[in-house]
Design a protein around this motif. Structure first.
Motif, PDB file in Angstrom:
ATOM      1  N   ASP A 457     -14.538  51.452  13.866  1.00  0.00           N
ATOM      2  CA  ASP A 457     -15.677  51.716  14.565  1.00  0.00           C
ATOM      3  C   ASP A 457     -17.011  51.409  13.731  1.00  0.00           C
ATOM      4  O   ASP A 457     -16.796  52.154  12.662  1.00  0.00           O
ATOM      5  CB  ASP A 457     -15.766  53.145  15.312  1.00  0.00           C
ATOM      6  N   SER A 458     -18.017  50.797  14.290  1.00  0.00           N
ATOM      7  CA  SER A 458     -19.071  50.532  13.342  1.00  0.00           C
ATOM      8  C   SER A 458     -20.297  50.784  14.499  1.00  0.00           C
ATOM      9  O   SER A 458     -20.132  50.021  15.594  1.00  0.00           O
ATOM     10  CB  SER A 458     -19.316  49.339  12.761  1.00  0.00           C
ATOM     11  N   GLU A 459     -21.245  51.634  14.127  1.00  0.00           N
ATOM     12  CA  GLU A 459     -22.404  52.068  15.161  1.00  0.00           C
ATOM     13  C   GLU A 459     -23.608  51.368  14.653  1.00  0.00           C
ATOM     14  O   GLU A 459     -24.012  51.725  13.612  1.00  0.00           O
ATOM     15  CB  GLU A 459     -22.343  53.575  15.184  1.00  0.00           C
ATOM     16  N   TYR A 460     -24.245  50.590  15.526  1.00  0.00           N
ATOM     17  CA  TYR A 460     -25.687  50.196  15.431  1.00  0.00           C
ATOM     18  C   TYR A 460     -26.787  51.289  15.648  1.00  0.00           C
ATOM     19  O   TYR A 460     -26.829  51.747  16.764  1.00  0.00           O
ATOM     20  CB  TYR A 460     -25.876  48.875  16.136  1.00  0.00           C
ATOM     21  N   VAL A 461     -27.517  51.633  14.518  1.00  0.00           N
ATOM     22  CA  VAL A 461     -28.439  52.779  14.633  1.00  0.00           C
ATOM     23  C   VAL A 461     -29.975  52.417  14.635  1.00  0.00           C
ATOM     24  O   VAL A 461     -30.695  53.022  14.311  1.00  0.00           O
ATOM     25  CB  VAL A 461     -28.259  53.803  14.073  1.00  0.00           C
ATOM     26  N   GLY A 462     -30.108  50.837  14.601  1.00  0.00           N
ATOM     27  CA  GLY A 462     -31.330  50.222  14.296  1.00  0.00           C
ATOM     28  C   GLY A 462     -32.453  50.717  15.489  1.00  0.00           C
ATOM     29  O   GLY A 462     -33.783  50.558  15.051  1.00  0.00           O
ATOM     30  N   TYR A 463     -32.186  51.070  16.681  1.00  0.00           N
ATOM     31  CA  TYR A 463     -33.180  51.116  17.474  1.00  0.00           C
ATOM     32  C   TYR A 463     -33.880  52.641  17.248  1.00  0.00           C
ATOM     33  O   TYR A 463     -35.098  52.802  17.529  1.00  0.00           O
ATOM     34  CB  TYR A 463     -32.435  51.484  18.969  1.00  0.00           C
ATOM     35  N   GLU A 464     -33.095  53.538  16.261  1.00  0.00           N
ATOM     36  CA  GLU A 464     -33.667  54.893  16.052  1.00  0.00           C
ATOM     37  C   GLU A 464     -34.268  54.865  14.575  1.00  0.00           C
ATOM     38  O   GLU A 464     -35.414  55.479  14.266  1.00  0.00           O
ATOM     39  CB  GLU A 464     -32.722  55.743  16.021  1.00  0.00           C
ATOM     40  N   THR A 465     -33.469  54.116  13.658  1.00  0.00           N
ATOM     41  CA  THR A 465     -33.809  54.211  12.292  1.00  0.00           C
ATOM     42  C   THR A 465     -33.827  53.096  11.554  1.00  0.00           C
ATOM     43  O   THR A 465     -32.882  52.108  11.887  1.00  0.00           O
ATOM     44  CB  THR A 465     -33.212  55.512  11.610  1.00  0.00           C
ATOM     45  N   LEU A 466     -34.533  52.618  10.668  1.00  0.00           N
ATOM     46  CA  LEU A 466     -34.336  51.247   9.624  1.00  0.00           C
ATOM     47  C   LEU A 466     -33.784  51.888   8.461  1.00  0.00           C
ATOM     48  O   LEU A 466     -33.774  50.915   7.478  1.00  0.00           O
ATOM     49  CB  LEU A 466     -35.536  50.850   9.635  1.00  0.00           C
ATOM     50  N   ILE A 493     -18.598  45.569   6.418  1.00  0.00           N
ATOM     51  CA  ILE A 493     -18.727  46.434   7.565  1.00  0.00           C
ATOM     52  C   ILE A 493     -19.268  47.828   7.379  1.00  0.00           C
ATOM     53  O   ILE A 493     -18.147  48.472   6.691  1.00  0.00           O
ATOM     54  CB  ILE A 493     -17.621  46.220   8.590  1.00  0.00           C
ATOM     55  N   PHE A 494     -20.106  48.390   7.598  1.00  0.00           N
ATOM     56  CA  PHE A 494     -20.526  49.842   7.572  1.00  0.00           C
ATOM     57  C   PHE A 494     -20.123  50.780   8.768  1.00  0.00           C
ATOM     58  O   PHE A 494     -20.081  50.338   9.892  1.00  0.00           O
ATOM     59  CB  PHE A 494     -21.729  50.143   6.813  1.00  0.00           C
ATOM     60  N   ALA A 530     -19.085  40.794  14.742  1.00  0.00           N
ATOM     61  CA  ALA A 530     -17.710  40.256  14.325  1.00  0.00           C
ATOM     62  C   ALA A 530     -16.974  40.301  15.820  1.00  0.00           C
ATOM     63  O   ALA A 530     -17.544  40.793  16.674  1.00  0.00           O
ATOM     64  CB  ALA A 530     -17.025  41.475  13.538  1.00  0.00           C
ATOM     65  N   PRO A 531     -15.955  39.595  15.999  1.00  0.00           N
ATOM     66  CA  PRO A 531     -15.022  39.348  17.163  1.00  0.00           C
ATOM     67  C   PRO A 531     -14.949  40.828  18.045  1.00  0.00           C
ATOM     68  O   PRO A 531     -15.238  40.822  19.160  1.00  0.00           O
ATOM     69  CB  PRO A 531     -13.618  38.944  16.956  1.00  0.00           C
ATOM     70  N   ASN A 532     -14.909  41.746  17.451  1.00  0.00           N
ATOM     71  CA  ASN A 532     -14.737  43.395  18.130  1.00  0.00           C
ATOM     72  C   ASN A 532     -16.040  43.990  18.274  1.00  0.00           C
ATOM     73  O   ASN A 532     -16.002  45.193  18.376  1.00  0.00           O
ATOM     74  CB  ASN A 532     -13.538  44.191  17.149  1.00  0.00           C
ATOM     75  N   GLY A 533     -17.071  43.142  18.012  1.00  0.00           N
ATOM     76  CA  GLY A 533     -18.372  43.744  18.068  1.00  0.00           C
ATOM     77  C   GLY A 533     -19.135  44.454  16.943  1.00  0.00           C
ATOM     78  O   GLY A 533     -20.365  44.712  17.140  1.00  0.00           O
ATOM     79  N   GLN A 534     -18.488  44.472  15.823  1.00  0.00           N
ATOM     80  CA  GLN A 534     -18.807  45.272  14.622  1.00  0.00           C
ATOM     81  C   GLN A 534     -20.114  44.423  14.159  1.00  0.00           C
ATOM     82  O   GLN A 534     -19.821  43.134  14.033  1.00  0.00           O
ATOM     83  CB  GLN A 534     -18.259  45.572  13.620  1.00  0.00           C
ATOM     84  N   HIS A 535     -21.169  44.968  13.250  1.00  0.00           N
ATOM     85  CA  HIS A 535     -22.179  44.062  12.783  1.00  0.00           C
ATOM     86  C   HIS A 535     -21.724  43.735  11.330  1.00  0.00           C
ATOM     87  O   HIS A 535     -21.252  44.750  10.562  1.00  0.00           O
ATOM     88  CB  HIS A 535     -23.422  44.975  12.587  1.00  0.00           C
ATOM     89  N   LEU A 536     -21.339  42.234  11.126  1.00  0.00           N
ATOM     90  CA  LEU A 536     -20.649  41.869   9.735  1.00  0.00           C
ATOM     91  C   LEU A 536     -21.792  41.308   8.894  1.00  0.00           C
ATOM     92  O   LEU A 536     -22.781  40.338   9.233  1.00  0.00           O
ATOM     93  CB  LEU A 536     -19.698  40.836  10.277  1.00  0.00           C
ATOM     94  N   HIS A 537     -22.058  42.127   7.895  1.00  0.00           N
ATOM     95  CA  HIS A 537     -23.243  41.934   7.027  1.00  0.00           C
ATOM     96  C   HIS A 537     -22.794  40.972   5.945  1.00  0.00           C
ATOM     97  O   HIS A 537     -21.828  40.964   5.111  1.00  0.00           O
ATOM     98  CB  HIS A 537     -23.510  43.071   6.213  1.00  0.00           C
ATOM     99  N   GLN A 538     -23.823  39.843   5.691  1.00  0.00           N
ATOM    100  CA  GLN A 538     -23.482  38.887   4.534  1.00  0.00           C
ATOM    101  C   GLN A 538     -24.248  39.209   3.454  1.00  0.00           C
ATOM    102  O   GLN A 538     -25.553  39.412   3.615  1.00  0.00           O
ATOM    103  CB  GLN A 538     -23.937  37.433   5.048  1.00  0.00           C
ATOM    104  N   LEU A 539     -23.553  39.636   2.337  1.00  0.00           N
ATOM    105  CA  LEU A 539     -24.320  40.417   1.238  1.00  0.00           C
ATOM    106  C   LEU A 539     -24.175  39.038   0.058  1.00  0.00           C
ATOM    107  O   LEU A 539     -23.513  38.487  -0.083  1.00  0.00           O
ATOM    108  CB  LEU A 539     -23.521  41.362   0.817  1.00  0.00           C
ATOM    109  N   ARG A 540     -25.424  39.479  -0.714  1.00  0.00           N
ATOM    110  CA  ARG A 540     -25.521  38.691  -1.994  1.00  0.00           C
ATOM    111  C   ARG A 540     -25.258  40.063  -3.168  1.00  0.00           C
ATOM    112  O   ARG A 540     -26.264  40.793  -3.118  1.00  0.00           O
ATOM    113  CB  ARG A 540     -26.615  37.802  -2.290  1.00  0.00           C
ATOM    114  N   VAL A 541     -24.134  40.259  -3.615  1.00  0.00           N
ATOM    115  CA  VAL A 541     -23.862  41.208  -4.332  1.00  0.00           C
ATOM    116  C   VAL A 541     -24.227  41.257  -5.936  1.00  0.00           C
ATOM    117  O   VAL A 541     -24.084  40.311  -6.589  1.00  0.00           O
ATOM    118  CB  VAL A 541     -22.275  41.676  -4.483  1.00  0.00           C
TER     119      VAL A 541
END
Length: 879
Positions: A457-466, A493-494, A530-541
């Motif tokens: 499970d991964s929740e998008y909270v960007g409507y409320e906070t950045l 994925i967070f 991602a296929p199951n709806g999670q937000h998949l972050h592309q990172l430069r580590v």
């Protein structure tokens, strides 16, 4: 068998599979979304590729639909056969890794034979199976109870489109009885699955269980799938006991409307019946395709529509209908299909306008095409030829929309044969060009279980906070799950994230991943779903990142807020477009970035500068009014009751977000927006252009970028003011107008001087008349501006009757113009201007031609002018 209407059969199919736990997927637009491999949606599965290739995991793995589809590879056969159509409906039930062969077979049988459903006679049903698919054969015999002689093994029963999902299939046939026999009893095609009219294929069940790999091997899919397709028109023809699909309630109302217009009766003559069928089929396809945003043109989808319309018009002419009539059929199509496809009725006025405009335009060209055909027939007679070339048949078909059979009929009536093989070769070449022009991307991707198996499970909270503290749940590098990453790029994925994933035209957020003490760990360069709806972050580590650790996720505020402004402005622009251009101006794609917004829309015609100004003003007014932007979450039905517009290509779940700007712009949208329109600041349209058949594009900027645009424009204006020596900007327009008038006056004076100079030269050159073989001639190089002034000199020569032949040359830079004129005396003696110009033009590196009395040429070698004039004298001496 029950007596049912087409609408009842369609609904029964959907209801049946809904009872079996399937979600009903609405019919998608005929215009593919984000799929460059398809010109049209051509099957029920075409809109579900994202589920089959694993790029998106559906909420429910069981799906059913009734999908309108278009196939155009057999347009020539429409009307001639019982079941060829351009637009048809495919009823389908699909399983994405859920049920498999047993359920698909048993349910198909239950729907077809159960008294509660279609109640087909089981004795009349036959099936074909793939010889190696022993499981399917066993299911039909043991589970369903079909006699063995009703199960036929066919080697062709394997569905394979190349690289990607593939597998065996089983087809269901209905025996229409001996009355439909069109082949002999002992004919090898006289069996279910053969080429005959008696055994009608109604349903194909595809068992998608293998990945066809690039090395041509087949490996089991991670998830086995079911893809079935039942042709509605075919099933309706059986239930309504219609000889062909055209005698059903899907087509007969259109045919009856054409009967009333033409005063010709359907069923009396095979040739006229073909015309009725073509018209009924083509107007259905036209109505639905135009309603979905495609418009007639000379390329792509638009070319298909233009071709369909012109073919239908020509068949109308064969029925005696000489005026525009197809547009009158649009309401009939709408009434037939309204129970499941209300869009034709909703867009009826616009569809009729497009069809009528195109019809009337074509009527203007019909006579021209007929003239060409009659001219060709005359030439055939004069040259004693017996056959019309296939290339000419193709030109009439391709350019003027003449049906091939009509051209061949007219030619044969005139006593000639038609080169049909040559026509087919030209058609094949065109199809190959069209295929080559289309994307070579795979039509369906190969499944990968890596992302589809991630169900955290991964929740998008960007409507409320950045800014959000969150645990790292999943880390991927080099297409493998890993526990940690030291450097380089990776995907993550967070548990919670404030980063918006690219969707609905809005670009993804950018930002950083920090430690608890605000040390930089990674940059977020992109975010996808991602296929199951999670937000998949592309990172430069930058520094080590570990699964299970908690990090601070921080969105780049400047980038995010710029995107918000452009996204809300896009909604305002969409509404302004509809108010200014009309309700038909629907979104056909969009892009919302931090720097600018891009909005594609359907529109039949040009957009004027006045219309653009009105749109821009409307958007600005909404910004000045400081309107609150209210976003609420509700169900789809409630959103529609509010009047919310759905955006192009978007799929909506049970819960949707409605973005409401003062009850003026109300749209379904999952993106981010400002809280008040005043935050947008400024809005400016920077460009408007056509990008395809019936699709136009507007680009615009807001806020800081709009200010920078105005600032750049003002700086240019200041530079112009300096150039025209204006101390105030408001005087610039007047100064430029004065300069333009001065230029016009100088040009006029220059023309007069050049004309005087030409006349002076004419006086000199016209005195030097020479003779060759009884033909008098003048040759000269003159200093004039262009070919136009050469023609003026030739007019003077003609009026004064100074010689039989005139040869003039002039040079300007590296460009040469040659002119030859011959009077009637010279032409009568065989001295033709066109022949002479061809002889001398190569001397100046050019070519040309013309009439016997006047010809001209161009070249790129001024040094060759003396040689050209000398060659003219030689040529005259040899005549």
């Amino acid at each position: 068998m029950k007596q049912l209407s087409s609408a009842q059969i369609r609904q029964m199919y959907l209801d049946f599979f809904k009872e079996k736990g399937h979600r009903i997927e609405p019919s998608a637009s005929l215009i593919p979304v984000n799929d460059p491999t398809l010109l049209w949606i051509n099957s029920g599965v075409a809109t579900l590729k994202k589920y089959f290739d694993g790029s998106i995991v559906p909420e429910n793995p069981r799906i059913t639909n009734a999908q309108k589809s278009i196939r155009t590879n057999d347009i020539e056969n429409v009307g001639k056969t019982a079941r060829h159509h351009t637009m048809f409906e495919m009823l389908g039930n699909f399983s994405i890794g859920d049920y498999f062969k047993k359920e698909a077979v048993v349910w198909a049988w239950e729907f077809l034979t159960s008294p509660q459903w279609l109640a087909f006679d089981p004795e009349k049903l036959f099936v074909t199976v793939y010889p190696e698919d022993t499981e399917a054969k066993r299911l039909w015999i043991e589970e369903v109870g079909l006699p063995e002689d009703h199960v036929i093994e066919l080697q062709d029963n394997f569905w394979d489109i190349g690289v990607g999902p593939s597998g065996p299939c089983t087809e269901i046939f209905y025996d229409r009885g001996e009355a439909f026999n069109d082949v002999a009893e002992d004919d090898p095609e006289n069996f279910p699955g053969g080429e005959n009219e008696r055994y009608l294929e109604i349903w194909n069940l595809v068992f998608s269980e293998f990945n066809h790999k690039p090395d041509n091997t087949y490996v089991p899919l991670p998830n086995k799938n079911i893809d079935t397709g039942m042709g509605l028109e075919r099933v309706v023809s059986i239930i309504q006991n219609a000889p062909t699909n055209f005698e059903t309630d899907l087509f007969m109302p259109i045919i009856q409307a054409v009967e009333a217009l033409s005063h010709v009766k359907y069923g009396d003559d095979t040739l006229t019946d073909t015309s009725f069928k073509v018209i009924a089929d083509h107007i259905r396809a036209l109505s639905f395709a135009i309603g979905d945003g495609a418009l007639p043109s000379n390329e792509g989808r638009g070319y298909v529509l233009r071709r369909l319309l012109r073919r239908a018009v020509m068949h109308g002419q064969k029925l005696g209908i000489k005026e525009a009539f197809l547009y009158k059929m649009v309401p009939v199509v709408g009434q037939i299909m309204e129970s499941y496809y209300p869009e034709v009725v909703e867009n009826q006025t616009f569809i009729q306008k497009v069809v009528r405009t195109e019809e009337e335009r074509f009527h203007e060209t019909i006579n021209e095409g007929m003239d060409i055909l009659q001219q060709v027939i005359t030439e055939l007679k004069e040259s004693n030829q017996s056959e019309l070339e296939g290339s000419i048949i193709f030109k009439l078909y391709d350019t003027y929309g003449f049906p091939v059979e009509l051209t061949e009929e007219i030619v044969e009536e005139a006593g000639f044969t038609a080169d049909h093989v040559g026509f087919e070769q030209a058609m094949t070449a065109q199809r190959e060009r069209a295929r080559a022009a289309r994307s070579k991307e795979k039509s369906m991707g190969v499944q990968s279980s890596l992302l589809t198996d991630i169900t955290v499970d991964s929740e998008y909270v960007g409507y409320e906070t950045l800014t959000q503290t969150s645990e790292l749940l999943v880390l991927i590098q080099d297409e493998q799950l890993v526990e940690g990453v030291v450097t380089d790029e990776a995907q993550a994925i967070f548990a919670k994230t404030p980063f918006y994933a690219e969707m609905g035209g809005q670009v993804a957020d950018k930002g950083v991943i920090l430690t608890a003490d605000h040390q930089l760990v990674a940059e977020v360069i992109d975010v996808k779903r991602a296929p199951n709806g999670q937000h998949l972050h592309q990172l430069r580590v930058m520094t080590p990142l570990k699964v299970g650790e908690t990090y601070l996720l921080q969105v780049n505020l400047a980038h995010h807020h710029s995107v918000l402004k452009n996204h809300t402005a896009t909604h305002l622009l969409h509404k302004a477009l509809k108010e200014v251009l009309g309700e038909h101006a629907n979104q056909a794609g969009s892009l919302v970035t931090a720097d600018y917004l891009r909005f594609d829309f359907t529109h039949f015609g040009q957009v004027t500068s006045e219309e653009l100004a009105k749109m821009e003003r409307l958007v600005e007014e909404k910004i000045w009014e400081s309107i609150p932007v209210v976003t609420i979450e509700t169900d789809i039905d409630s959103a529609k009751e509010m009047g919310a517009m759905a955006l192009f290509g978007e799929k909506y779940g049970k819960k949707v977000r409605v973005v409401n700007v003062g009850d003026w712009s109300i749209e379904l949208c999952g993106g981010n927006h400002v809280t008040n329109t005043e935050a947008i600041g400024l809005f400016k349209i920077t460009s408007e252009s056509g990008i395809g058949a019936g699709v136009r594009r507007i680009e615009a900027v807001t806020s800081q970028k709009a200010y920078e645009f105005f600032d750049a424009e003002e700086n240019q204006l200041l530079q112009i003011a300096q150039i025209v020596k204006s101390s105030q900007l408001k005087e610039v327009v007047n100064k430029v107008e004065q300069l333009q008038q001065q230029v016009k006056d100088l040009q006029k004076e220059n023309e007069q001087l050049l004309s005087k100079l030409a006349n002076q030269q004419a006086g000199d050159i016209f005195k030097d008349v020479k003779e060759a073989n009884g033909i008098t001639y003048i040759t000269a190089q003159v200093a004039v501006k262009d070919m136009n002034q050469l023609r003026q000199l030739a007019d003077q020569w003609k009026q004064k009757e100074l010689s039989d032949v005139l040869v003039l040359a002039t040079a300007s830079g590296d460009k040469v113009n040659l002119l030859v004129a011959s009077n009637q005396t010279a032409v009568a003696k065989g001295v033709k201007a066109g022949d002479l110009i061809k002889a001398i033009a190569p001397k100046v590196g050019g070519g040309g031609g013309g009439r016997p009395d006047m010809a001209q040429a161009g070249g790129k070698n001024p040094a060759g002018i003396p040689n050209a004039l000398a060659e003219a004298v030689n040529w005259l001496n040899q005549q």
